[in-house]
Scaffold this motif. Structure first.
Motif, PDB file in Angstrom:
ATOM      1  N   LEU A   2       0.827  -1.205   0.000  1.00 60.14           N
ATOM      2  CA  LEU A   2       0.000   0.000   0.000  1.00 60.14           C
ATOM      3  C   LEU A   2       0.864   1.259   0.000  1.00 60.14           C
ATOM      4  N   VAL A  16       2.191   1.737  -3.530  1.00 60.19           N
ATOM      5  CA  VAL A  16       1.158   2.285  -4.416  1.00 60.19           C
ATOM      6  C   VAL A  16       1.052   3.795  -4.230  1.00 60.19           C
ATOM      7  N   ASP A  46       5.646   0.406  -9.120  1.00 53.76           N
ATOM      8  CA  ASP A  46       4.934  -0.698  -9.760  1.00 53.76           C
ATOM      9  C   ASP A  46       5.425  -2.074  -9.339  1.00 53.76           C
ATOM     10  N   ALA A  53      -2.005  -5.856  -2.888  1.00 51.46           N
ATOM     11  CA  ALA A  53      -2.014  -4.398  -2.784  1.00 51.46           C
ATOM     12  C   ALA A  53      -1.827  -3.732  -4.139  1.00 51.46           C
ATOM     13  N   GLY A  54      -1.564  -4.528  -5.182  1.00 52.13           N
ATOM     14  CA  GLY A  54      -1.453  -3.967  -6.521  1.00 52.13           C
ATOM     15  C   GLY A  54      -0.037  -3.761  -7.004  1.00 52.13           C
ATOM     16  N   VAL A  55       0.950  -4.375  -6.331  1.00 50.36           N
ATOM     17  CA  VAL A  55       2.360  -4.222  -6.698  1.00 50.36           C
ATOM     18  C   VAL A  55       2.935  -5.599  -7.026  1.00 50.36           C
ATOM     19  N   LYS A 107      -5.465  -2.184  -8.201  1.00 44.14           N
ATOM     20  CA  LYS A 107      -5.211  -1.583  -6.889  1.00 44.14           C
ATOM     21  C   LYS A 107      -6.452  -1.726  -6.015  1.00 44.14           C
ATOM     22  N   THR A 114      -7.340   3.072   0.223  1.00 42.93           N
ATOM     23  CA  THR A 114      -5.994   3.597   0.070  1.00 42.93           C
ATOM     24  C   THR A 114      -5.418   3.971   1.431  1.00 42.93           C
TER      25      THR A 114
END
Length: 508
Positions: free
Chosen positions: A109, A112, A117, A160-162, A326, A330
């Motif tokens: 997080l 992000v 990335d 977490a989108g990474v 993601k 946030t």
């Protein structure tokens, strides 16, 4: 710019080297550069980092930004808006993969938020060698435990989108050599590697890890060259035996582990030819190294050493990175790392500074024995000095390392003067990290045992030496900021365990 040149640029991940977008960086992004690995010297503030990453992303359709954010001792963002969590060694000692997943998720997080990335983490080496320089970065010495935590860490970060990156394939844990300084050797047979040694990487692959970093380890029973440029290792084992079809990135090509065997241009060609997709050039690799690598790759295709299809395949794999969704929520939660750090601490004896019965005030001498600084850590600051000063403690500090002239004499002189001025019972704190790895520390610690057994030892590394004969001994199992803060609370006597706490205290 022709297609072949763009393909060659697309596999390169140099450092940036500045806190702003340089002219050469713009030119190379326009030429198709894959992206950058950001290091500590590229970051001066949280807002600066966010502006930098936004600017770099805006220059191309798929500019990947990577970083080494392992948590614990290897972090880039802890002081710049990121979160602080204990590292892998501490998480392994806690023994709860779900909490490891939570720690990695918080790191994700924070990345992000920073516009990153791709995280070149986790390290999934197994620290079977107690002299391993990577011990503090490992989940432990038990391969099954490391495998379980590796999968949890990968899942937490990628949720977490990474994109995650399991490293350092095939594993550093058996060697005591730092690949920054030399080529580690692992003398295992193919059968031994496949039977158990590679289990943490199998686990990461099963967890869906987006990438794997290949190291400069030399598997002497498999090949004569480092894994980075070994087809037998990359294609024969990682691709064929383990079935990994994600991105393979090299460890930095500026490191002596590969540089002593092949210079950067040659290593770039050989790594891509043998199965790597992305080339990490290193913390001090900029425009000139990019140009040299591009020229070498283009030249290798033209002379038949490297196929254009291999470059195309590498670019295609790299294009899959940076596309993870993601989460809707946030913002990271710093309390996660704080609680983990408090829960992993082990206290022996009486560590409370006698001059600090309450919250503030008092005086202490801090003797810090600095270990060899790892280039992977990126920064050399560590310890409890600042948290103690923030609490109002007046400090005298003497810091020595292995190359300090007359280090034992410095400690002896400062200790004698301090005790003469403030009394034989004045508070003394000794800061160490994995002291068993450094022979030069042994005579200093022996001197302290004899002259000052009432000192408090704060050990922020991998356990090795026994300090039960000192008045107090605090083990944090890492040197992240939250670990230093947890140790400081024990020194000040301001911490009390909640009813459900798993923090451990040892008495004697």
């Amino acid at each position: 710019m022709n297609d072949l040149s763009r393909l060659a640029h697309g596999v390169l991940f140099p450092a940036l080297g500045r806190t702003y977008v340089t002219r050469w960086a713009k030119e190379r992004i326009e030429a198709g550069l894959g992206g950058f690995v950001l290091f500590g010297k590229d970051i001066s503030a949280g807002e600066q980092l966010r502006e930098l990453t936004a600017s770099l992303h805006a220059l191309g359709d798929h500019v990947l930004l990577a970083i080494d954010e392992e948590g614990g001792d290897v972090n880039r963002l802890e002081d710049y808006g990121g979160t602080s969590v204990p590292g892998n060694h501490a998480l392994g000692r806690l023994g709860d993969p779900q909490r490891t997943r939570q720690a990695a998720h918080q790191i994700g997080l924070s990345l992000v938020e920073a516009g990153i990335d791709w995280d070149l983490a986790p390290a999934v080496d197994t620290a079977v060698n107690p002299m391993s320089p990577n011990g503090i970065r490992c989940f432990g010495a038990d391969r099954a435990q490391v495998s379980e935590h590796a999968a949890a860490w990968v899942g937490g970060l990628q949720d977490a989108g990474v994109s995650a990156c399991a490293k350092h394939f095939p594993g550093h844990g058996l060697s005591g050599t730092d690949a920054h300084l030399g080529t580690p050797v692992v003398p295992l047979s193919r059968a031994e590697l496949l039977d158990h040694y590679l289990d943490p990487f199998r686990s990461a692959i099963s967890a869906g890890v987006d990438s794997i970093m290949v190291s400069h380890v030399r598997l002497t029973e498999i090949d004569e060259v480092p894994a980075t440029i070994s087809a037998a290792v990359l294609t024969g084992i990682l691709r064929a035996e383990l079935g990994f079809d994600g991105v393979v990135i090299t460890d930095a090509l500026e490191m002596h582990g590969i540089r002593d065997v092949a210079g950067l241009p040659e290593a770039a060609v050989r790594a891509i030819a043998t199965g790597a997709d992305a080339l990490c050039l290193g913390a001090w690799a900029y425009q000139e190294d990019v140009a040299a690598a591009v020229d070498a790759l283009v030249g290798a295709v033209r002379n038949g050493t490297l196929s254009e299809q291999r470059l195309f395949e590498a670019n295609e794999r790299i294009s899959r990175l940076g596309n993870r969704p993601k989460p809707a929520a946030t913002g990271h939660d710093d309390s996660v790392g704080q609680q983990l750090a408090d829960d992993v601490v082990v206290v022996h004896g009486d560590p409370v500074l006698h001059g600090n019965p309450g919250l503030r005030g008092g005086r202490a001498l801090v003797i810090r024995l600095d270990p060899t600084h790892s280039p992977a850590a990126g920064k050399s600051s560590w310890g409890v000095e600042q948290p103690l000063r923030d609490a109002g403690v007046d400090l005298e500090v003497v810091a020595v390392n292995g190359s300090t002239y007359n280090g034992d004499g410095m400690v002896r002189a400062e200790l004698g003067q301090y005790r003469d001025e403030y009394g034989p019972d004045a508070d003394v704190v000794v800061l160490i990290r994995s002291s068993h790895r450094f022979e030069w520390q042994a005579p200093i610690l022996a001197q302290l045992r004899e002259r000052c057994p009432q000192a408090v030892i704060v050990d922020m590394g991998v356990p090795g030496d026994d300090f039960a004969d000192f008045r107090g001994w605090i083990q944090t199992f890492g040197a992240a900021r939250v670990c230093a803060q947890a140790a400081t609370r024990r020194l000040l006597g301001t911490w009390s365990p909640p009813p459900s706490s798993t923090s451990r205290t040892s008495t004697r």
